[in-house]
Design an enzyme around this catalytic site. Structure first.
Site, PDB file in Angstrom:
ATOM      1  N   THR A 139      56.950  -2.324  -2.577  1.00 38.15           N
ATOM      2  CA  THR A 139      57.797  -1.131  -2.736  1.00 38.15           C
ATOM      3  C   THR A 139      57.370  -0.110  -1.676  1.00 38.15           C
ATOM      4  O   THR A 139      57.808  -0.183  -0.544  1.00 38.15           O
ATOM      5  CB  THR A 139      57.707  -0.560  -4.161  1.00 38.15           C
ATOM      6  N   LYS A 165      50.998  -6.133  -5.492  1.00 42.21           N
ATOM      7  CA  LYS A 165      51.603  -4.987  -4.841  1.00 42.21           C
ATOM      8  C   LYS A 165      51.132  -3.738  -5.555  1.00 42.21           C
ATOM      9  O   LYS A 165      50.780  -3.759  -6.737  1.00 42.21           O
ATOM     10  CB  LYS A 165      53.130  -5.054  -4.836  1.00 42.21           C
ATOM     11  N   THR A 176      48.709   0.624 -11.267  1.00 43.48           N
ATOM     12  CA  THR A 176      50.118   0.357 -10.986  1.00 43.48           C
ATOM     13  C   THR A 176      50.291  -0.758 -10.047  1.00 43.48           C
ATOM     14  O   THR A 176      50.010  -0.627  -8.899  1.00 43.48           O
ATOM     15  CB  THR A 176      50.795   1.473 -10.285  1.00 43.48           C
ATOM     16  N   GLU A 262      49.295   5.521  -1.403  1.00 43.28           N
ATOM     17  CA  GLU A 262      50.246   6.364  -0.666  1.00 43.28           C
ATOM     18  C   GLU A 262      49.528   7.528   0.008  1.00 43.28           C
ATOM     19  O   GLU A 262      48.953   8.388  -0.654  1.00 43.28           O
ATOM     20  CB  GLU A 262      51.322   6.865  -1.622  1.00 43.28           C
ATOM     21  N   ASN A 385      55.920  11.131  -2.229  1.00 37.49           N
ATOM     22  CA  ASN A 385      56.353  11.204  -3.621  1.00 37.49           C
ATOM     23  C   ASN A 385      57.341  12.326  -3.899  1.00 37.49           C
ATOM     24  O   ASN A 385      58.035  12.302  -4.913  1.00 37.49           O
ATOM     25  CB  ASN A 385      55.122  11.325  -4.527  1.00 37.49           C
TER      26      ASN A 385
END
Length: 390
Positions: A139, A165, A176, A262, A385
């Site tokens: 993703t 992932k 996550t 991220e 985000n």
């Protein structure tokens, strides 16, 4: 006889011109174990898969990326059931013999016409690779994550393939992510259940990027039964070696996830030791790992030990500040209730430019220990985000 998981990577219309799904064909007589998110609002695929794995021999796994199918109401649940039925008809099995998984944006309905058409038109030749599969489940990941490895226990060569992932919304339970692992050995239901619990407790449940628990986290181990030399229910020594090897592999996957967090520029390992109990050490470790002030200091290469100590104090755990020592990158910066004047600050500050940062907190009040791995908090994380759904 070679017994291995076969893979089919495809595009089902969620992403444009990119693979966004993978179907895994499970060999007969394989053993499976699965752990999933503890989020009370788990996505429809998680709910369905948790039911299916209870009383059925699982023949296929199907994973899509780009859409989480979470918080999508009865429509989302029915959509998951619908494409399960379409898949089962195509693959000549029962829908209850499928495990389904989704990852991506929360709250959007699946493009069902595209998905059903893609399933109908796919030939499912199962000739894809694990590397291709790892790309199909990405993703916000910057790079695909997979490991293939062989190791030996008691003369038996064990082959392992794993993909995962994850880059954001990383926090137990679990972190996550989606992760899938194939082992070419025979394991009983009891043994594989014990294995996955030990592995998750010592890897995926010990990382954090942002402290947010996903609705879709899942990890599946598949033991194909190709080799049956060792009875892991009886041979305790071999089972311990198996747990050790698989845990190390999953810790390597965890490091990939944190490294790819991220906006991540740092991998931070927090080691809380000599605590009164493991739960005490765990609470302090995750408090530090999820502190925005600590994480931003790490991003800025600032050895701000005061933020670490303040976070420990905020946990309301009964510890004596005068007993605590804090090392940052092996440099003693805090002891006996104050800054350690012997610390070479210039050398410490230089070490903060390293990609990996190590925080060692010795509570000197017991014998328990807990380690956590996390990322820093950067401008890029906020940018990513704040615009995610668009």
């Amino acid at each position: 006889m070679i017994k291995k998981v076969e893979l089919e990577v495809l595009n089902i219309g969620i992403k444009q011109n990119l693979s966004d799904a993978v179907c895994m064909k499970i060999p007969n007589d394989s053993a499976l174990a699965m752990v999933c998110t503890k989020n009370k609002f788990a996505a429809a695929p998680v709910v369905i898969s948790k039911t299916n794995i209870q009383n059925n021999r699982i023949k296929y796994l199907f994973v899509n990326s780009g859409n989480a199918n979470a918080c999508t109401g009865i429509v989302g649940y029915n959509n998951a059931q619908q494409y399960s039925r379409k898949l089962s008809a195509k693959l000549n099995c029962k829908s209850e013999e499928l495990l389904i998984f989704s990852t991506g944006v929360i709250g959007k309905q699946l493009p069902m016409n595209k998905i059903l058409s893609s399933i109908h038109n796919s030939n499912f030749s199962f000739k894809s690779t694990w590397e291709q599969a790892s790309k199909s489940i990405m993703t916000t990941d910057k790079y695909n994550k997979f490991i293939n490895k062989t190791f030996t226990i008691q003369g038996q060569q064990i082959r392992m393939n794993a993909i995962c992932k994850g880059a954001g919304m990383i926090e137990p339970n679990m972190a996550t992510m989606l992760a899938f692992m194939e082992l070419n050995i025979k394991l009983s239901k009891s043994a594989i259940s014990k294995l996955i619990k030990h592995v998750v407790d010592n890897s995926f449940n010990r990382i954090s990027v942002d402290g947010d628990m996903s609705t879709n986290d899942s990890f599946v181990i598949i033991a194909t039964g190709e080799t049956e030399t060792i009875d892991y229910d009886v041979d305790v020594t071999s089972f311990a070696l198996l747990k050790k090897n698989i845990t190390k592999i999953c810790q390597d996957l965890c490091k990939m996830i944190v490294s790819d967090g991220e906006g991540s520029t740092k991998i931070i390992e927090i080691d809380v030791n000599n605590a009164q109990s493991e739960s005490q050490a765990k609470k302090i470790a995750f408090a530090i790992a999820n502190s925005n002030l600590v994480k931003t200091a790490m991003f800025g290469c600032d050895p701000n030990w005061g933020r670490v100590m303040a976070k420990i104090g905020s946990t309301n755990i009964d510890v004596d500040i005068n007993k605590i020592t804090l090392l940052i990158n092996d440099h003693m910066i805090f002891c006996r209730g104050e800054i350690d004047r012997r610390c070479n600050i210039e050398v410490l500050e230089q070490s903060m430019k390293n990609r990996e940062i190590f925080l060692n907190i010795n509570l000197n009040s017991g014998r328990s220990r807990y380690k956590v791995m996390c990322s820093d908090l950067s401008h890029e994380y906020v940018d990513t985000n704040s615009l995610y759904t668009t």
